[in-house]
Scaffold this motif. Structure first.
Motif, PDB file in Angstrom:
ATOM      1  N   GLU A 243      40.719  38.414  42.440  1.00  0.00           N
ATOM      2  CA  GLU A 243      41.574  38.598  43.610  1.00  0.00           C
ATOM      3  C   GLU A 243      42.727  37.605  43.616  1.00  0.00           C
ATOM      4  O   GLU A 243      42.537  36.410  43.361  1.00  0.00           O
ATOM      5  CB  GLU A 243      40.749  38.454  44.891  1.00  0.00           C
TER       6      GLU A 243
ATOM      7  N   CYS B 270      47.620  39.790  49.242  1.00  0.00           N
ATOM      8  CA  CYS B 270      47.986  38.402  48.985  1.00  0.00           C
ATOM      9  C   CYS B 270      49.122  38.267  47.984  1.00  0.00           C
ATOM     10  O   CYS B 270      49.526  37.162  47.650  1.00  0.00           O
ATOM     11  CB  CYS B 270      46.766  37.629  48.446  1.00  0.00           C
TER      12      CYS B 270
ATOM     13  N   SER C  52      35.288  40.680  40.122  1.00  0.00           N
ATOM     14  CA  SER C  52      36.431  41.037  40.955  1.00  0.00           C
ATOM     15  C   SER C  52      37.403  39.865  40.940  1.00  0.00           C
ATOM     16  O   SER C  52      37.040  38.743  41.325  1.00  0.00           O
ATOM     17  CB  SER C  52      35.980  41.318  42.391  1.00  0.00           C
TER      18      SER C  52
ATOM     19  N   CYS D  14      44.460  35.644  45.720  1.00  0.00           N
ATOM     20  CA  CYS D  14      44.177  35.230  47.084  1.00  0.00           C
ATOM     21  C   CYS D  14      43.973  33.725  47.178  1.00  0.00           C
ATOM     22  O   CYS D  14      43.417  33.100  46.263  1.00  0.00           O
ATOM     23  CB  CYS D  14      42.907  35.954  47.554  1.00  0.00           C
TER      24      CYS D  14
ATOM     25  N   LEU E 179      39.057  33.836  42.457  1.00  0.00           N
ATOM     26  CA  LEU E 179      40.328  33.794  43.185  1.00  0.00           C
ATOM     27  C   LEU E 179      41.388  33.052  42.392  1.00  0.00           C
ATOM     28  O   LEU E 179      41.131  32.003  41.808  1.00  0.00           O
ATOM     29  CB  LEU E 179      40.143  33.081  44.536  1.00  0.00           C
TER      30      LEU E 179
ATOM     31  N   THR F  59      33.081  36.931  42.146  1.00  0.00           N
ATOM     32  CA  THR F  59      34.371  37.070  42.819  1.00  0.00           C
ATOM     33  C   THR F  59      35.169  35.827  42.464  1.00  0.00           C
ATOM     34  O   THR F  59      34.717  34.699  42.699  1.00  0.00           O
ATOM     35  CB  THR F  59      34.208  37.152  44.348  1.00  0.00           C
TER      36      THR F  59
ATOM     37  N   ARG G  24      42.121  40.101  34.098  1.00  0.00           N
ATOM     38  CA  ARG G  24      41.589  41.451  34.279  1.00  0.00           C
ATOM     39  C   ARG G  24      41.485  42.178  32.939  1.00  0.00           C
ATOM     40  O   ARG G  24      40.505  42.878  32.664  1.00  0.00           O
ATOM     41  CB  ARG G  24      42.482  42.237  35.244  1.00  0.00           C
TER      42      ARG G  24
ATOM     43  N   GLN H   9      46.057  36.526  36.745  1.00  0.00           N
ATOM     44  CA  GLN H   9      45.258  37.658  37.211  1.00  0.00           C
ATOM     45  C   GLN H   9      45.364  38.842  36.247  1.00  0.00           C
ATOM     46  O   GLN H   9      44.353  39.456  35.887  1.00  0.00           O
ATOM     47  CB  GLN H   9      45.707  38.100  38.601  1.00  0.00           C
TER      48      GLN H   9
ATOM     49  N   THR I 108      44.303  46.548  49.042  1.00  0.00           N
ATOM     50  CA  THR I 108      43.185  45.680  48.714  1.00  0.00           C
ATOM     51  C   THR I 108      43.497  44.248  49.116  1.00  0.00           C
ATOM     52  O   THR I 108      44.636  43.886  49.408  1.00  0.00           O
ATOM     53  CB  THR I 108      42.919  45.708  47.204  1.00  0.00           C
ATOM     54  N   THR I 109      42.452  43.397  49.098  1.00  0.00           N
ATOM     55  CA  THR I 109      42.658  41.982  49.409  1.00  0.00           C
ATOM     56  C   THR I 109      43.664  41.370  48.459  1.00  0.00           C
ATOM     57  O   THR I 109      44.561  40.627  48.854  1.00  0.00           O
ATOM     58  CB  THR I 109      41.319  41.235  49.300  1.00  0.00           C
ATOM     59  N   ALA I 110      43.497  41.688  47.167  1.00  0.00           N
ATOM     60  CA  ALA I 110      44.408  41.124  46.179  1.00  0.00           C
ATOM     61  C   ALA I 110      45.841  41.556  46.443  1.00  0.00           C
ATOM     62  O   ALA I 110      46.772  40.754  46.377  1.00  0.00           O
ATOM     63  CB  ALA I 110      43.983  41.546  44.768  1.00  0.00           C
TER      64      ALA I 110
END
Length: 422
Positions: free
Chosen positions: A256, A7, A254, A258, A230, A228, A241, A237, A2-4
């Motif tokens: 992330e 990163c 979401s 990032c 960041l 979203t 979450r 994070q 995933t993007t997260a």
């Protein structure tokens, strides 16, 4: 991946590791002549200030007011002579001086900050002032390390002095003096005002730059937005979450891991709370260009930013400060003028509203500082040593003083991006 996950970066821990504070003990070496000159300069500055400095030899200086007790004048002057205001903070960390009302004493000093150093020495600032190390540049890799050094300390540490919203920025009170019981509501008032400025509601595609511990994302999602958000902090994070799951908003948020520079997509609104302070002047154009690029035509961006006077920004922009060394590596506060200049020169964003509320930040910081002091034993139980606790107390009082003196301010901005004409 995933993007997260792409990163993700491992971060060092901080707390009781003496290697992170090597300059606190012992005092730096200095010549007798340099220390003597420093003693004379400091004495001259103190004599015209509305405070009272009491030295261990029984001598005093100042016009009266908040008290500073200097237990070890020799070490105190050596540190200042070698490292300036960085040394002043390190001297407090080392226990070489104290103040019964630390915030009050620092407020006096902050109010006279531009005149504490004699004009001839100010003109030679480039020769004596410490320079910011290149390692603190907020490149993508550098920003991860800088953010981690503060926000990955421990979620439990922050929870000890923040309210239940875990909001780590200026609250917006209905009146003063503020009380702890009103802090959570004041944080929600601040968040809701930003969401209102950005017109966040059902169906809004919202990008948040700087998650914190998730309170803004939760309140935006509860309005029906798709968020979203960041962050560069693994600790933040993980807890954000968890809090989003507990609120039953997983499908709308979401989170992330990032860098803002890696964000993609188009959004109806962008919100960022006290994030620009960690960007660095070098990257201000990139930060605002990113906001512009991610925002749909006709979109709105709501930002909260701590600001400093423009003349002080110009004078100190390259100086290495105590805050940068110990609390916010890579940080630099913008001025109102700098924000307007950067956005006008590099983006299609325009400031359509700006509201200042610095007095509210002073009260927010007072409540945090008092809470931290009350729970010092619990901080110690987490493994944070006395030097760290003095450092953190100094940081909170130092910041409060900046707002009480008017040297610092905090703004809520509304930027709009006009839709192209057909």
């Amino acid at each position: 991946m995933t993007t997260a996950e792409s990163c993700r970066v491992e971060a060092p821990r901080q707390g009781t590791d003496p290697a992170r504070r090597p300059d606190v003990v012992p005092p730096p070496p200095s010549s007798r002549a340099r220390t003597a000159v420093t003693r004379a300069v400091v004495r001259r500055a103190l004599e015209r200030l509305p405070l009272q400095a009491r030295f261990a030899d029984g001598t005093r200086a100042g016009l009266g007011g908040p008290v500073i007790e200097i237990h070890d004048p020799e070490a105190f002057h050596r540190r200042i002579g070698v490292q300036g205001l960085v040394g002043f903070g390190e001297s407090y960390m080392a226990g070489e001086w104290d103040a019964p009302d630390l915030a009050a004493a620092l407020t006096v000093l902050a109010g006279d900050a531009a005149r504490l150093i004699p004009a001839p020495l100010q003109r030679l600032r480039g020769l004596w002032a410490m320079r910011r190390p290149d390692v603190q540049r907020n490149t993508p890799a550098g920003a991860r390390d800088n953010i981690s050094r503060h926000y990955d300390l421990s979620n439990d540490l922050f929870a000890l002095f923040l309210d239940d919203t875990l909001s780590y920025s200026a609250a917006l009170f209905r009146g003063f003096p503020a009380s702890w019981s009103l802090l959570a509501d004041a944080q929600h008032r601040k968040i809701d005002r930003l969401l209102d400025l950005a017109e966040v509601g059902p169906g809004t595609r919202l990008l948040e730059i700087g998650t914190g511990w998730g309170e803004l994302a939760i309140r935006a999602a509860a309005r029906g937005a798709r968020v979203t958000t960041l962050t560069l902090s693994r600790e933040q994070q993980a807890l954000a979450r968890e809090r989003v799951r507990e609120a039953g908003l997983d499908e709308r948020v979401s989170i992330e891991l990032c860098d803002y520079r890696e964000a993609t997509g188009t959004y109806d609104a962008v919100v960022s709370v006290e994030m620009i302070e960690a960007v660095g002047e070098e990257f201000w154009p990139v930060y605002f260009t990113t906001l512009d690029a991610r925002l749909a035509p006709g979109g709105r961006a709501a930002l909260q930013a701590i600001t400093m006077p423009h003349d002080r920004l110009l004078a100190s922009r390259d100086t290495f400060t105590w805050i940068q060394k110990y609390v916010f590596p890579g940080g630099l506060l913008p001025s109102v003028e700098a924000v307007e200049e950067v956005t006008r020169a590099h983006t299609g964003l325009r400031v359509t509203r700006r509201d200042a509320f610095g007095a509210h930040y002073a009260e927010t910081l007072r409540l945090w500082r008092e809470r931290f002091t009350e729970r010092a034993g619990e901080v110690a139980a987490l493994g944070f040593d006395e030097t760290f606790r003095r450092m953190w107390t100094f940081y909170l009082a130092y910041s409060e003083a900046g707002f009480r003196s008017g040297y610092l301010d905090v703004q809520q901005y509304l930027f709009t991006k006009e839709a192209p004409t057909p």
